[in-house]
Design an enzyme around this catalytic site. Structure first.
Site, short mmCIF file in Angstrom:
data_model
loop_
_atom_site.label_atom_id
_atom_site.label_comp_id
_atom_site.label_asym_id
_atom_site.label_seq_id
_atom_site.Cartn_x
_atom_site.Cartn_y
_atom_site.Cartn_z
N GLU A 1 54.22 60.05 94.29
CA GLU A 1 53.62 58.83 93.76
C GLU A 1 52.10 58.80 94.00
OE1 GLU A 1 54.06 55.32 91.55
OE2 GLU A 1 55.48 56.95 91.96
N LYS B 1 50.10 60.32 91.13
CA LYS B 1 50.22 59.78 89.77
C LYS B 1 48.92 59.04 89.43
CE LYS B 1 53.30 57.17 86.73
NZ LYS B 1 54.38 56.15 86.64
N THR C 1 56.19 63.22 86.34
CA THR C 1 55.64 64.39 85.65
C THR C 1 55.49 64.12 84.17
OG1 THR C 1 56.70 65.84 87.27
CG2 THR C 1 55.98 66.86 85.21
N GLY C 2 56.50 63.47 83.58
CA GLY C 2 56.44 63.15 82.15
C GLY C 2 55.27 62.26 81.82
N ASN C 3 54.97 61.28 82.69
CA ASN C 3 53.85 60.38 82.44
C ASN C 3 52.52 61.09 82.55
OD1 ASN C 3 54.16 57.06 82.41
ND2 ASN C 3 56.02 58.14 82.98
N THR D 1 64.39 66.56 84.19
CA THR D 1 65.26 67.22 85.16
C THR D 1 65.85 66.24 86.17
OG1 THR D 1 63.42 67.72 86.67
CG2 THR D 1 63.93 69.37 84.98
N LYS E 1 55.77 55.04 76.15
CA LYS E 1 54.79 54.66 77.18
C LYS E 1 54.47 55.84 78.08
CE LYS E 1 57.10 51.12 78.80
NZ LYS E 1 57.42 49.88 79.55
N ASN F 1 51.04 51.97 86.93
CA ASN F 1 51.02 52.08 85.48
C ASN F 1 50.00 51.15 84.82
OD1 ASN F 1 53.11 53.92 85.76
ND2 ASN F 1 54.70 52.42 85.36
N GLU G 1 62.12 45.82 81.41
CA GLU G 1 61.36 45.64 82.65
C GLU G 1 62.17 44.89 83.70
OE1 GLU G 1 58.01 46.51 83.49
OE2 GLU G 1 58.33 47.88 81.83
#
Length: 375
Positions: A73, A76, A107-109, A129, A142, A152, A245
């Site tokens: 985290e 990020k 990772t995707g973000n 994964t 998003k 975020n 959410e």
């Protein structure tokens, strides 16, 4: 291998998936990006074995590069996004190149935001994964990272070219991690698809058995069946799809303040219990509904809340709540925070604007957090 088109807005996103299907996934990805001049796989270092296998297979079709990151985290950030972009430019990737994101939602973000920014956007695909990524986070436009004031707060909307998942990837870590990530499926059942509750609980119970592949396929169905109808109508999740959410207001705060020690799925589970307590205190939900929340969340096998939440900095959590990224959808005073609340299963409380959000006093949220932490 199976293929399902997930329609977001008016455009389908192909989702390729199966169990032990890496060869077929590589063929599908090679076809999706057949005109690309090169590719960059951005991968969580924890899944390096899978990443190297996928890159090795894709190298038969095209030039590939790999960037490993530590999916924590604290990483990020915009700095992580810039590092990915710098790496891609140093290797002479162009507007005709593509990115692959392999790992969990974090990772995707990072990879998704990097792909959307470099050269004002290149194509990318998700290779989830983790359960929370495969069944939830990749089913969204998003892409976002954190800022010092909260989760975020900096991001964009970007559509992946494809999603590809070998469900076998989800079974290689500890079972606790797999079940932890399934809090989003509990959320889906509570907010929109109560008809899937029996299937959800049966699937959760079968994850450690020989029937695990079928259980994972069922959980994917719950994820897609819940999200797709709302994403068709609200692809940017700015109105009715804000229902996703649920549990995330307090959940994101817990995840952020714990610096990722409490992972996303667990944090959202606590967040749903907090939302239920808030709903009860405001007169929207009765004790039976709160008890139902506790019962269904209990199937995730979470640790003792006192040990997980009791030691967090509650003053810091109040500060982070005050900067929640849903502010602006409904009118909120400085001492209020917008939250998704339920009256009961699949019954959101709606604002006059039609948004499934309620302006809740911060004191009420903090009291609910204390109640859940002391349970």
């Amino acid at each position: 291998m199976f293929e399902r088109s997930v329609v977001v807005g008016d455009e389908p996103i192909p989702y390729y998936y199966g169990f032990g299907c890496a060869d077929d996934l590589v063929n599908a990805l090679a076809a999706e990006f057949k005109n690309a001049d090169a590719g960059l796989l951005v991968a969580d270092r924890a899944v390096a074995k899978f990443a190297e296998d996928i890159v090795g297979r894709l190298c038969e079709y095209m030039t590939m590069h790999v960037y490993f990151l530590d999916a924590e985290e604290r990483n990020k950030t915009l700095g992580a996004v810039q590092s990915v972009i710098d790496f891609a430019i140093d290797r002479r990737l162009t507007r005709e190149s593509f990115f692959l994101a392999m790992g969990g939602g974090l990772t995707g973000n990072i990879a998704g935001l990097a792909a959307s920014l470099i050269y004002r956007g290149v194509r990318f695909a998700h290779l989830p994964t983790t359960s929370v990524a495969a069944f939830d986070s990749v089913l969204s436009l998003k892409q976002a990272v954190n800022l010092p004031r909260g989760k975020n707060l900096c991001g964009c909307y970007a559509r992946p070219t494809a999603i590809a998942c070998d469900l076998e990837w989800l079974t290689t870590g500890p079972r606790s991690g797999l079940v932890n990530g399934l809090a989003e499926m509990v959320k889906n059942v509570l907010i929109a698809t109560p008809e899937h509750e029996t299937l959800l609980l049966r699937s959760l119970g079968r994850l450690g058995e020989e029937a695990a592949p079928d259980a994972l396929l069922s959980l994917m169905r719950i994820g897609i069946d819940t999200k797709e109808p709302l994403l068709r109508a609200d692809p940017k999740e700015r109105k009715e799809a804000l229902i996703f959410e649920y549990g995330h207001t307090a959940g994101h705060t817990v995840e952020f303040v714990s610096k990722g020690v409490i992972r996303h799925g667990e944090a959202v589970a606590w967040g749903m219990l907090v939302a239920a307590e808030v709903s009860r205190s405001l007169g929207y939900m009765d004790e039976a509904e709160v008890a139902h929340h506790r019962e269904i969340v209990s199937h995730l096998g979470l640790p003792d809340p006192r040990s997980r939440l009791g030691g967090l900095d509650f003053a810091r959590m109040r500060q982070v709540l005050a900067a929640d990224n849903k502010r602006g959808y409904v009118q909120c005073a400085p001492d209020e925070v917008p939250m998704v609340l339920l009256k009961g299963v699949a019954e959101p409380v709606l604002a006059a604007s039609g948004h499934p959000l309620v302006a809740v006093p911060l004191d009420t949220v903090m009291t609910a957090l204390s109640t859940v932490a002391a349970a």
